[in-house]
Motif scaffolding. Sequence first.
Motif, PDB file in Angstrom:
ATOM      1  N   PHE A 161       0.600  -1.575   0.286  1.00 15.91           N
ATOM      2  CA  PHE A 161       0.300   0.320  -0.235  1.00 15.91           C
ATOM      3  C   PHE A 161       0.960   1.492   0.100  1.00 15.91           C
ATOM      4  N   TYR A 165     -13.154   1.318   9.029  1.00 16.48           N
ATOM      5  CA  TYR A 165     -12.121   0.949   7.218  1.00 16.48           C
ATOM      6  C   TYR A 165     -11.244   1.718   6.411  1.00 16.48           C
ATOM      7  N   PRO A 224      -7.317   1.537   6.101  1.00 18.32           N
ATOM      8  CA  PRO A 224      -6.645  -0.159   5.382  1.00 18.32           C
ATOM      9  C   PRO A 224      -5.957  -0.429   6.663  1.00 18.32           C
ATOM     10  N   LEU A 267      -8.502  -4.102   3.504  1.00 26.80           N
ATOM     11  CA  LEU A 267      -6.834  -4.069   3.135  1.00 26.80           C
ATOM     12  C   LEU A 267      -6.729  -4.021   1.501  1.00 26.80           C
ATOM     13  N   TRP A 305      -8.251  -1.684  -0.805  1.00 23.46           N
ATOM     14  CA  TRP A 305      -7.123  -0.061  -0.482  1.00 23.46           C
ATOM     15  C   TRP A 305      -6.200  -0.404  -0.794  1.00 23.46           C
ATOM     16  N   THR A 306      -5.301  -1.407  -0.954  1.00 25.22           N
ATOM     17  CA  THR A 306      -3.202  -1.894  -1.333  1.00 25.22           C
ATOM     18  C   THR A 306      -4.243  -1.877  -2.972  1.00 25.22           C
TER      19      THR A 306
END
Length: 257
Positions: free
Chosen positions: A167, A208, A210, A237, A240-241
């Motif tokens: 990330f 929510y 990451p 996550l 997000w990543t």
Amino acid sequence: MTGNAPTAVVRAELTKIRTLWSTLGALALALVVSVGIALINNISVRHAIDTGSDMVVDDFDPVNSGFVGVQFAQLALLAFGVLLISGEYGSGMIRVSLAAVPSRGLFYVGKIASAAVVAFPLSLVMSFACFLASQQALGPHGVSLGEGEALRAVLGAPLYLTLMCLFSLGVATMLRGTALSLSLLFSVVFVFSPVANAVPGLREVARYLPDRAGSQVMTVGEQADSVLGPWAGLLVLVLWTAAALVGGLLVLRRRDA
């Protein structure tokens, strides 16, 4: 780099990492310090339990207590992910790298793969070492790896840390600057996320983020998020990543080196 084969690109990126002794030294130090923090913290916790101190929180769980040092390792891995790409922009080596690998997508995949190849094994060793050291320190108050959800937490920690490293790589590729990337990431993970989680009105949003969502995969007992759960949190996550890495790729393709 003949034919720019994916394996050759990954090997080249790993070679770059091996030449950054300061970076590797910092990662190794992070592993040692993380284990040390886990050991010292749980020696203190054992003493508090044995003496009946009210310093032990009501939702104490020996498994969670084993990952106190993970925050330090997370800091090091976030910095590692940032420096993998921002270091090249800062030194001007990005032009040489892209001349050697004209396909920016392939170059970027090489960065991602090399980051994962380094981050996951390091995180895995650290996770087992932190858990075993902490349970040893807790003595009769500790648990074994086979009890409850201990194994899931121990295996979840390296997944979490590796994803956070990737990330940070994606964020740094979008921002291109070391200071800006680190400032943003550290502010979100170590300032905004804890503060938001402590404020009732922001807690629903914080779960929510990451780091908050992803860390559920290594959290057990009463401290776990009853809404997300471990695997849903990890999925958040992952999203997000993926978003950060896709954003990084788009910026890398559209901007000049």
